[in-house]
Design a protein around this motif. Structure first.
Motif, short mmCIF file in Angstrom:
data_model
loop_
_atom_site.label_atom_id
_atom_site.label_comp_id
_atom_site.label_asym_id
_atom_site.label_seq_id
_atom_site.Cartn_x
_atom_site.Cartn_y
_atom_site.Cartn_z
N MET A 76 16.42 -12.36 -94.73
CA MET A 76 17.12 -12.73 -95.96
C MET A 76 16.48 -12.10 -97.19
O MET A 76 17.14 -11.89 -98.22
N SER A 77 15.21 -11.77 -97.11
CA SER A 77 14.49 -11.25 -98.27
C SER A 77 14.45 -9.73 -98.33
O SER A 77 13.95 -9.17 -99.31
N HIS A 78 14.97 -9.04 -97.30
CA HIS A 78 14.85 -7.59 -97.27
C HIS A 78 16.18 -6.86 -97.03
O HIS A 78 16.51 -5.91 -97.74
N ASN B 293 13.43 -13.64 -103.41
CA ASN B 293 12.99 -14.99 -103.09
C ASN B 293 14.17 -15.91 -102.79
O ASN B 293 15.30 -15.65 -103.23
N ALA B 294 13.88 -16.99 -102.09
CA ALA B 294 14.80 -18.13 -101.98
C ALA B 294 14.14 -19.28 -102.74
O ALA B 294 12.92 -19.40 -102.77
N GLU B 295 14.95 -20.11 -103.34
CA GLU B 295 14.44 -21.14 -104.24
C GLU B 295 13.40 -22.04 -103.57
O GLU B 295 13.56 -22.41 -102.41
N PRO B 296 12.35 -22.40 -104.30
CA PRO B 296 11.33 -23.30 -103.75
C PRO B 296 11.87 -24.73 -103.61
O PRO B 296 12.64 -25.20 -104.43
N SER B 297 11.46 -25.40 -102.56
CA SER B 297 11.70 -26.83 -102.36
C SER B 297 10.83 -27.24 -101.18
O SER B 297 10.34 -26.39 -100.43
N THR B 298 10.64 -28.53 -101.00
CA THR B 298 9.81 -29.00 -99.90
C THR B 298 10.36 -28.51 -98.56
O THR B 298 9.61 -28.02 -97.70
N PHE B 299 11.68 -28.64 -98.39
CA PHE B 299 12.28 -28.19 -97.13
C PHE B 299 12.22 -26.68 -96.99
O PHE B 299 11.83 -26.16 -95.94
N ASN B 300 12.62 -25.95 -98.03
CA ASN B 300 12.63 -24.49 -97.96
C ASN B 300 11.24 -23.93 -97.67
O ASN B 300 11.09 -22.99 -96.89
N CYS C 199 15.89 -14.27 -107.28
CA CYS C 199 15.63 -15.56 -106.64
C CYS C 199 16.97 -16.26 -106.44
O CYS C 199 17.73 -16.44 -107.40
N LYS C 200 17.28 -16.64 -105.19
CA LYS C 200 18.59 -17.20 -104.85
C LYS C 200 18.41 -18.54 -104.14
O LYS C 200 17.30 -18.93 -103.78
N THR C 201 19.53 -19.21 -103.91
CA THR C 201 19.50 -20.38 -103.05
C THR C 201 19.28 -19.92 -101.61
O THR C 201 19.51 -18.75 -101.28
N LEU C 202 18.85 -20.83 -100.76
CA LEU C 202 18.65 -20.47 -99.36
C LEU C 202 19.97 -20.06 -98.72
O LEU C 202 20.03 -19.09 -97.95
N TYR C 203 21.04 -20.77 -99.06
CA TYR C 203 22.36 -20.43 -98.50
C TYR C 203 22.78 -19.03 -98.93
O TYR C 203 23.24 -18.23 -98.12
N ARG C 204 22.63 -18.72 -100.23
CA ARG C 204 23.03 -17.40 -100.73
C ARG C 204 22.16 -16.31 -100.09
O ARG C 204 22.67 -15.21 -99.79
N SER C 205 20.89 -16.60 -99.87
CA SER C 205 20.01 -15.62 -99.23
C SER C 205 20.51 -15.28 -97.83
O SER C 205 20.52 -14.12 -97.43
N ILE D 175 22.87 -11.54 -96.23
CA ILE D 175 22.63 -10.70 -95.05
C ILE D 175 23.98 -10.22 -94.53
O ILE D 175 24.17 -9.02 -94.27
N TYR D 176 24.89 -11.16 -94.37
CA TYR D 176 26.23 -10.83 -93.86
C TYR D 176 26.96 -9.88 -94.80
O TYR D 176 27.51 -8.85 -94.36
N SER D 177 26.98 -10.20 -96.09
CA SER D 177 27.74 -9.38 -97.05
C SER D 177 27.15 -7.97 -97.19
O SER D 177 27.89 -6.99 -97.35
N SER D 178 25.82 -7.86 -97.12
CA SER D 178 25.21 -6.54 -97.25
C SER D 178 25.47 -5.68 -96.01
O SER D 178 25.69 -4.46 -96.11
N LEU D 179 25.46 -6.31 -94.83
CA LEU D 179 25.80 -5.57 -93.61
C LEU D 179 27.25 -5.10 -93.65
O LEU D 179 27.57 -3.98 -93.23
N LYS D 180 28.12 -5.94 -94.17
CA LYS D 180 29.53 -5.57 -94.28
C LYS D 180 29.71 -4.39 -95.23
O LYS D 180 30.42 -3.43 -94.92
N ARG D 181 29.04 -4.45 -96.37
CA ARG D 181 29.14 -3.37 -97.36
C ARG D 181 28.61 -2.06 -96.77
O ARG D 181 29.25 -1.00 -96.91
N SER D 182 27.46 -2.11 -96.10
CA SER D 182 26.87 -0.90 -95.53
C SER D 182 27.78 -0.31 -94.46
O SER D 182 27.94 0.92 -94.38
N GLY D 183 28.38 -1.17 -93.66
CA GLY D 183 29.31 -0.69 -92.63
C GLY D 183 30.52 -0.02 -93.22
O GLY D 183 31.00 1.01 -92.69
#
Length: 432
Positions: A329-331, A354-361, A405-411, A415-423
């Protein structure tokens, strides 16, 4: 100006070179680099480099100061060995404003004690791994091997393996103990005995990744063109040359079949054993053997030998999903290009997010949601990333560098959207 010779009194005479002169020495048989304004000829010595020839060679012809500082904890000891390699100094050595400010930030980090670990954090982290591994086996020993206790055991063991992945990462980066030897021993214990992988294999790959992240022909983590094309440059380049064996315009879809489910259970096993046997690394093989012996002794009495094997593979499949989404998600959504010889700060910020900091993340990602801070300070104990984060943001703001810095969901979604764009870029270029 030529290489340094010897002065009349027998001492070594160092040459004075411009940065441009150093830049030209980036060939396979001619490698110079700059560290703190000093010039070193690493042409023959690179093969003896403890971190591997590739890592140090990736900076041939460049200023490697910040990479050298980032990777080495025992700088004073290393500098003694470097004196024999020095051939000169840089004429009027002047770091760029952003690098000058980053080096001041580094001093603040060190003076604040943020490069020192909290022993309670890492003791608790290690004990949690032991507890989860014991709980996984105890669940089936106590409740039997029906589907419910079986799946509970799978989830417990997969969680143990995923968290062990983040823990071995700490030791591999020498970010726990002040002693490199202690870090290496702990790394063998966690990645070898708890996870069943090769410590030397991990270091060989991962140090290159940190050295030049998302850089073609230098970062092994993006050498996956037989399955996926990443970024904007590579898909267009391959498309124009009519290259590619996969329908890359569908890679965002088959990623779910060939990426997360198969990376750990298939690819990493093959590459691990290939690396160990090719290099005759019997030390790492011993640790791996101990892991599989332990696995067999614990689970074969419950499930039989084949049952234990398939239990293990299912654990790896579950862990693989966790590992792939967190680490990629970070690369993957960031810049993937040939080496532009960017400075340390601009390189890391262009290729990481980054993905946003939180205890769970923080727990779920092993603090890899602070990917920017981790790449700037790879030997920093991860529980201190949040402390340096505001200072890194201020540095970026001052110099107009984008801090992503994004939400974990957006991060994950990126991945999906960038793979789609590259394809799509590959398909358009391929078909003109």
């Amino acid at each position: 100006m030529g290489r340094g010779g010897k002065a009349e009194n027998g001492t070594r005479k160092l040459g004075v070179f411009s940065v441009e002169e150093v830049t030209s020495h980036n060939k396979v048989d001619d490698k110079w680099l700059i560290i703190n304004g000093n010039i070193y000829d690493i042409t023959t010595w690179a093969k003896k480099h403890p971190g591997g020839a590739k890592v140090i060679s990736h900076y041939a012809g460049e200023d490697a100061t910040d990479a050298w500082v980032a990777f080495h904890k025992d700088k004073e000891s290393v500098e003694k060995y470097m004196k024999a390699l020095q051939i000169g100094v840089v004429k009027e050595y002047k770091p760029s404003p952003v690098i000058k400010d980053f080096r001041e930030l580094r001093k603040t980090v060190e003076n604040s004690g943020w490069m020192k670990m909290n022993p309670v954090f890492f003791v608790c982290q290690f004990l949690s791994l032991v507890a989860m591994e014991v709980a996984a086996a105890a669940t089936m020993y106590y409740y039997g091997t029906d589907w419910l206790p079986y799946m509970v055991a799978v989830l417990l063991y997969a969680t143990c393996q995923a968290q062990a992945g983040w823990t071995q990462h700490d030791y591999g980066h020498l970010s726990v103990f002040s002693s490199s030897k202690l870090n290496h021993w702990a790394h063998h214990l966690v990645i070898g005995f708890i996870k069943g992988a090769s410590s030397h294999w991990w270091n060989f790959r991962h140090n290159q990744h940190h050295c030049k992240p998302n850089t073609l022909k230098k970062d092994p983590d993006i050498e996956i063109t037989y399955l996926f094309l990443l970024g904007d440059y590579l898909p267009v380049s391959w498309g124009k040359k009519k290259k590619g064996v996969m329908p890359y315009n569908f890679q965002h879809n088959y990623f779910f079949l060939l990426g997360p489910p198969l990376l750990l259970p298939i690819y990493f096993h093959v590459e691990n054993f290939y690396f160990v046997f090719k290099r005759k690394d019997w030390w790492d093989l011993m640790w791996t053997t101990l892991f599989f012996t332990k696995l067999s002794l614990v689970y074969s009495p419950l499930l039989g030998h084949w049952g234990a094997f398939w239990f293990y593979m299912l654990v790896r499949v579950v862990e693989s999903h966790w590992f792939v989404w967190v680490t990629q998600m970070s690369h993957i959504p960031n810049e993937v290009e040939h080496d532009k010889q960017l400075d340390w700060v601009n390189l890391q910020l262009a290729t990481t997010s980054n993905a946003e900091p939180s205890t769970f993340n923080d727990w779920f990602t092993g603090h890899l949601n602070y990917q920017i801070e981790h790449h700037l300070f790879p030997t920093m104990p991860r529980h201190n990333y949040s402390k340096v984060m505001p200072l890194v943001k201020s540095l970026c703001k001052k110099h107009g560098i984008t801090y992503k810095c994004k939400t974990l969901y957006r991060s994950f979604a990126d991945i999906y959207s960038s793979l789609k764009r590259s394809g799509e870029l590959w398909y358009d270029a391929y078909h003109g």
